[in-house]
Design a protein around this motif. Structure first.
Motif, PDB file in Angstrom:
ATOM      1  N   VAL A  40      34.546  29.362  37.086  1.00 58.91           N
ATOM      2  CA  VAL A  40      35.652  29.332  36.116  1.00 58.91           C
ATOM      3  C   VAL A  40      35.542  30.506  35.146  1.00 58.91           C
ATOM      4  CG1 VAL A  40      36.669  28.027  34.210  1.00 58.91           C
ATOM      5  CG2 VAL A  40      35.996  26.843  36.314  1.00 58.91           C
ATOM      6  N   LEU A  41      34.335  30.781  34.669  1.00 57.18           N
ATOM      7  CA  LEU A  41      34.144  31.893  33.729  1.00 57.18           C
ATOM      8  C   LEU A  41      34.459  33.240  34.378  1.00 57.18           C
ATOM      9  CD1 LEU A  41      30.869  30.978  31.773  1.00 57.18           C
ATOM     10  CD2 LEU A  41      33.211  30.954  30.930  1.00 57.18           C
ATOM     11  N   SER A  42      33.998  33.426  35.610  1.00 55.40           N
ATOM     12  CA  SER A  42      34.245  34.708  36.276  1.00 55.40           C
ATOM     13  C   SER A  42      35.733  34.912  36.548  1.00 55.40           C
ATOM     14  CB  SER A  42      33.447  34.786  37.577  1.00 55.40           C
ATOM     15  OG  SER A  42      33.880  33.806  38.500  1.00 55.40           O
ATOM     16  N   LEU A  43      36.434  33.833  36.896  1.00 56.31           N
ATOM     17  CA  LEU A  43      37.870  33.944  37.155  1.00 56.31           C
ATOM     18  C   LEU A  43      38.677  34.124  35.868  1.00 56.31           C
ATOM     19  CD1 LEU A  43      38.354  31.264  39.961  1.00 56.31           C
ATOM     20  CD2 LEU A  43      38.308  33.749  40.216  1.00 56.31           C
ATOM     21  N   SER A  44      38.103  33.722  34.732  1.00 57.77           N
ATOM     22  CA  SER A  44      38.843  33.826  33.467  1.00 57.77           C
ATOM     23  C   SER A  44      39.114  35.276  33.060  1.00 57.77           C
ATOM     24  CB  SER A  44      38.080  33.107  32.351  1.00 57.77           C
ATOM     25  OG  SER A  44      36.856  33.781  32.073  1.00 57.77           O
ATOM     26  N   VAL A  45      38.304  36.225  33.570  1.00 55.14           N
ATOM     27  CA  VAL A  45      38.527  37.636  33.233  1.00 55.14           C
ATOM     28  C   VAL A  45      39.448  38.320  34.235  1.00 55.14           C
ATOM     29  CG1 VAL A  45      36.277  37.770  32.137  1.00 55.14           C
ATOM     30  CG2 VAL A  45      36.516  38.472  34.531  1.00 55.14           C
ATOM     31  N   LEU A  46      39.774  37.644  35.324  1.00 56.46           N
ATOM     32  CA  LEU A  46      40.586  38.262  36.363  1.00 56.46           C
ATOM     33  C   LEU A  46      41.984  38.655  35.879  1.00 56.46           C
ATOM     34  CD1 LEU A  46      40.714  39.177  39.279  1.00 56.46           C
ATOM     35  CD2 LEU A  46      41.400  36.855  39.939  1.00 56.46           C
ATOM     36  N   PRO A  47      42.714  37.799  35.130  1.00 53.58           N
ATOM     37  CA  PRO A  47      44.048  38.217  34.667  1.00 53.58           C
ATOM     38  C   PRO A  47      44.013  39.498  33.828  1.00 53.58           C
ATOM     39  CG  PRO A  47      43.778  35.853  34.402  1.00 53.58           C
ATOM     40  CD  PRO A  47      42.438  36.394  34.780  1.00 53.58           C
ATOM     41  N   ALA A  48      43.016  39.626  32.963  1.00 56.58           N
ATOM     42  CA  ALA A  48      42.923  40.834  32.138  1.00 56.58           C
ATOM     43  C   ALA A  48      42.664  42.061  32.999  1.00 56.58           C
ATOM     44  CB  ALA A  48      41.817  40.665  31.098  1.00 56.58           C
ATOM     45  N   ARG A  49      41.863  41.917  34.027  1.00 53.78           N
ATOM     46  CA  ARG A  49      41.580  43.043  34.921  1.00 53.78           C
ATOM     47  C   ARG A  49      42.835  43.452  35.691  1.00 53.78           C
ATOM     48  NH1 ARG A  49      35.929  42.687  38.009  1.00 53.78           N
ATOM     49  NH2 ARG A  49      36.409  44.920  38.070  1.00 53.78           N
ATOM     50  N   LEU A  50      43.606  42.468  36.100  1.00 57.76           N
ATOM     51  CA  LEU A  50      44.829  42.781  36.830  1.00 57.76           C
ATOM     52  C   LEU A  50      45.850  43.468  35.931  1.00 57.76           C
ATOM     53  CD1 LEU A  50      45.221  39.518  38.967  1.00 57.76           C
ATOM     54  CD2 LEU A  50      44.428  41.765  39.741  1.00 57.76           C
ATOM     55  N   ARG A  51      45.904  43.035  34.651  1.00 52.81           N
ATOM     56  CA  ARG A  51      46.829  43.673  33.706  1.00 52.81           C
ATOM     57  C   ARG A  51      46.454  45.133  33.475  1.00 52.81           C
ATOM     58  NH1 ARG A  51      46.484  38.688  30.936  1.00 52.81           N
ATOM     59  NH2 ARG A  51      44.944  39.599  29.490  1.00 52.81           N
ATOM     60  N   GLU A  52      45.185  45.450  33.598  1.00 54.58           N
ATOM     61  CA  GLU A  52      44.720  46.823  33.394  1.00 54.58           C
ATOM     62  C   GLU A  52      44.821  47.659  34.670  1.00 54.58           C
ATOM     63  OE1 GLU A  52      40.876  46.972  31.667  1.00 54.58           O
ATOM     64  OE2 GLU A  52      41.477  45.910  29.845  1.00 54.58           O
ATOM     65  N   GLY A  53      45.398  47.067  35.710  1.00 54.34           N
ATOM     66  CA  GLY A  53      45.607  47.826  36.942  1.00 54.34           C
ATOM     67  C   GLY A  53      44.410  47.914  37.846  1.00 54.34           C
ATOM     68  N   GLN A  54      43.433  47.023  37.681  1.00 52.45           N
ATOM     69  CA  GLN A  54      42.224  47.080  38.518  1.00 52.45           C
ATOM     70  C   GLN A  54      42.401  46.360  39.851  1.00 52.45           C
ATOM     71  OE1 GLN A  54      38.531  46.167  36.537  1.00 52.45           O
ATOM     72  NE2 GLN A  54      39.312  46.813  34.544  1.00 52.45           N
ATOM     73  N   GLY A  55      43.616  45.867  40.099  1.00 49.27           N
ATOM     74  CA  GLY A  55      43.846  45.152  41.355  1.00 49.27           C
ATOM     75  C   GLY A  55      44.251  46.037  42.507  1.00 49.27           C
ATOM     76  N   ASP A  57      42.435  48.304  44.027  1.00 50.53           N
ATOM     77  CA  ASP A  57      41.323  48.378  44.989  1.00 50.53           C
ATOM     78  C   ASP A  57      40.771  46.967  45.187  1.00 50.53           C
ATOM     79  OD1 ASP A  57      39.108  48.852  46.516  1.00 50.53           O
ATOM     80  OD2 ASP A  57      38.338  50.491  45.276  1.00 50.53           O
ATOM     81  N   ILE A  58      41.251  46.282  46.217  1.00 49.04           N
ATOM     82  CA  ILE A  58      40.897  44.872  46.442  1.00 49.04           C
ATOM     83  C   ILE A  58      39.406  44.720  46.727  1.00 49.04           C
ATOM     84  CG2 ILE A  58      41.279  42.855  47.891  1.00 49.04           C
ATOM     85  CD1 ILE A  58      43.601  43.550  46.077  1.00 49.04           C
ATOM     86  N   VAL A  59      38.851  45.643  47.505  1.00 52.71           N
ATOM     87  CA  VAL A  59      37.426  45.533  47.843  1.00 52.71           C
ATOM     88  C   VAL A  59      36.574  45.664  46.592  1.00 52.71           C
ATOM     89  CG1 VAL A  59      35.527  46.608  49.123  1.00 52.71           C
ATOM     90  CG2 VAL A  59      37.796  46.414  50.172  1.00 52.71           C
ATOM     91  N   ASN A  60      36.886  46.641  45.751  1.00 48.68           N
ATOM     92  CA  ASN A  60      36.137  46.815  44.509  1.00 48.68           C
ATOM     93  C   ASN A  60      36.311  45.627  43.583  1.00 48.68           C
ATOM     94  OD1 ASN A  60      34.690  48.702  42.485  1.00 48.68           O
ATOM     95  ND2 ASN A  60      36.497  48.003  41.377  1.00 48.68           N
ATOM     96  N   LEU A  61      37.550  45.119  43.509  1.00 51.51           N
ATOM     97  CA  LEU A  61      37.810  43.969  42.631  1.00 51.51           C
ATOM     98  C   LEU A  61      37.040  42.736  43.106  1.00 51.51           C
ATOM     99  CD1 LEU A  61      39.444  42.813  40.244  1.00 51.51           C
ATOM    100  CD2 LEU A  61      41.230  42.188  41.899  1.00 51.51           C
ATOM    101  N   ALA A  62      37.066  42.460  44.423  1.00 46.65           N
ATOM    102  CA  ALA A  62      36.360  41.285  44.965  1.00 46.65           C
ATOM    103  C   ALA A  62      34.861  41.423  44.760  1.00 46.65           C
ATOM    104  CB  ALA A  62      36.692  41.113  46.446  1.00 46.65           C
ATOM    105  N   GLY A  63      34.332  42.646  45.025  1.00 46.01           N
ATOM    106  CA  GLY A  63      32.896  42.846  44.841  1.00 46.01           C
ATOM    107  C   GLY A  63      32.481  42.725  43.396  1.00 46.01           C
ATOM    108  N   GLU A 118      33.018  48.754  40.208  1.00 51.68           N
ATOM    109  CA  GLU A 118      33.448  48.966  38.833  1.00 51.68           C
ATOM    110  C   GLU A 118      33.417  47.639  38.096  1.00 51.68           C
ATOM    111  OE1 GLU A 118      37.278  50.619  36.265  1.00 51.68           O
ATOM    112  OE2 GLU A 118      37.351  50.523  38.447  1.00 51.68           O
ATOM    113  N   ASP A 119      32.597  47.557  37.087  1.00 50.41           N
ATOM    114  CA  ASP A 119      32.440  46.311  36.346  1.00 50.41           C
ATOM    115  C   ASP A 119      33.555  46.173  35.305  1.00 50.41           C
ATOM    116  OD1 ASP A 119      31.494  43.944  35.424  1.00 50.41           O
ATOM    117  OD2 ASP A 119      29.487  44.671  34.930  1.00 50.41           O
ATOM    118  N   TYR A 120      33.571  45.054  34.651  1.00 53.56           N
ATOM    119  CA  TYR A 120      34.530  44.785  33.575  1.00 53.56           C
ATOM    120  C   TYR A 120      33.750  44.279  32.384  1.00 53.56           C
ATOM    121  CZ  TYR A 120      38.120  42.446  30.863  1.00 53.56           C
ATOM    122  OH  TYR A 120      38.945  42.034  29.842  1.00 53.56           O
ATOM    123  N   PRO A 121      34.024  44.728  31.158  1.00 53.63           N
ATOM    124  CA  PRO A 121      35.130  45.603  30.705  1.00 53.63           C
ATOM    125  C   PRO A 121      34.582  46.947  30.241  1.00 53.63           C
ATOM    126  CG  PRO A 121      34.445  44.167  28.949  1.00 53.63           C
ATOM    127  CD  PRO A 121      33.427  44.038  30.027  1.00 53.63           C
TER     128      PRO A 121
END
Length: 366
Positions: A40-55, A57-63, A118-121
């Motif tokens: 749940v915690l790891s998925l909670s940062v996913l919307p912010a990453r997608l808003r920043e255009g990190q989606g 590169d799917i492989v990088n995002l999944a990794g 690429e890590d976040y944030p």
């Protein structure tokens, strides 16, 4: 010998508890709740990453998301370890140490995995290794620890409370089983001495044979139930009681009487062994027995209860020396441990009454 037996039994159950309570890694470290919370915690940062255009590169995002999940779960295990650590005496020390370690783990994970994902944030570019970048990563680890700590603390304490309660209950049950064994195995020296004296004084051969038969029945029953038999049938207990009462009547003559009237239905049910004998023995110990004023004990059933009722004729100089009053308490404890039920005691002006439940089913030996 009594205390040696009791403490030996307690030592055995303590060792048995330590052996049987060895939890698996999954149970002891709350792996499933920890994984769910970390996911749940790891998925909670996913919307912010997608808003920043990190989606893009799917492989990088999944990794990267996988690494964040692993970081959160590593923090979870670290916190659980610190909460279990006996070297830190105070809880606040364990919490602070857990937070610091989570911060360090965040730094380590970022700089270790940065070349791969690429890590976040932290897009710090050339300044990623300066103090502010390290501090921000450290703060992220502390934030993860703050989110995980309440759940970890609750689960660890809940588990410890359950473990302590289980150990106390098992040790309490073993302690009373040891008491039962000692009680059943003990051959009352006064009773044995008086019985042997009567046997020696017997002049009628048939009387002696009958006395020996009843005495043999009594002690065979004693020995049978020294193996921690939890229950016996009411019928078997009453047969034993007949022999016990016979010996008492040989000792006290017409000064003691016992009337038994128990239905066939109740005779098929169960009670702890030596329950009725203990109650009859208490009557003899606490009351005066005189031929001119016989003491009568009545045993009967009513509403699925076995009732032992006697007239109160207190001894002039108090109860017998060996009447400590522990027998009735022991019987209460035995009933509670075996069935969750208790016995009822009515101490009136003229009568003393004890009501014990007849149990319909014999529980398995624990």
């Amino acid at each position: 010998m009594r205390y040696f037996t009791t403490f030996a039994a307690l030592h055995r159950v303590k060792q048995r508890i330590l052996n049987t309570n060895k939890k698996t890694f999954r149970e002891d470290w709350a792996v499933i709740p920890g994984l769910i919370l970390c996911l749940v915690l790891s998925l909670s940062v996913l919307p912010a990453r997608l808003r920043e255009g990190q989606g893009t590169d799917i492989v990088n995002l999944a990794g990267s998301q996988t690494m964040i999940l692993i970081l959160c779960f590593t923090c979870w295990l670290t916190i659980m370890y610190m909460l279990k650590k006996p070297g830190l005496p105070a809880t606040w020390m364990k919490v602070v140490a857990g937070m610091i370690l989570c911060g360090l783990l965040s730094d380590i994970f970022y700089f270790t995995m940065k070349p791969v994902f690429e890590d976040y944030p932290m897009p710090y570019n050339a300044r990623e290794r300066d103090f502010r970048g390290v501090a921000a990563l450290f703060s992220r680890g502390i934030l993860i620890g703050i989110m995980l700590m309440p759940a970890a603390y609750y689960l660890e304490n809940h588990k410890m409370i359950k473990k302590i309660n289980l150990e106390l209950e098992q040790m309490r049950a073993e302690f009373y089983r040891a008491q039962i064994t000692v009680l059943n195995a003990r051959l009352d020296p006064h009773f044995l001495f008086n019985s042997m004296s009567l046997l020696k004084a017997g002049t009628n051969e048939s009387w002696v044979k009958q006395f020996v038969m009843e005495l043999t029945h009594v002690y065979r029953y004693f020995l049978k139930h020294t193996k921690e038999s939890p229950l016996t049938s009411v019928h078997e207990e009453l047969e034993f009681l007949d022999s016990y009462v016979y010996i008492l009547r040989q000792r006290f003559g017409e000064a003691f009487r016992c009337e038994i009237n128990v239905s066939k239905e109740v005779r098929k049910q169960f009670i702890p062994p030596l329950s009725l004998q203990l109650l009859v023995e208490n009557v003899v110990k606490h009351n005066e027995l005189l031929p001119e004023s016989p003491l009568t004990v009545r045993i009967y059933d009513e509403a699925n209860l076995l009732i032992v009722k006697n007239e109160k004729k207190p001894r002039l100089f108090g109860p017998a020396d060996d009447a400590s009053g522990s027998g009735l308490k022991s019987l209460k404890d035995r009933y509670w441990l075996l069935s969750g039920k208790t016995i009822a005691v009515e101490d009136g002006d003229d009568f003393f009454i004890v009501k014990i439940p007849a149990l319909k089913e014999e529980p398995p030996v624990r």
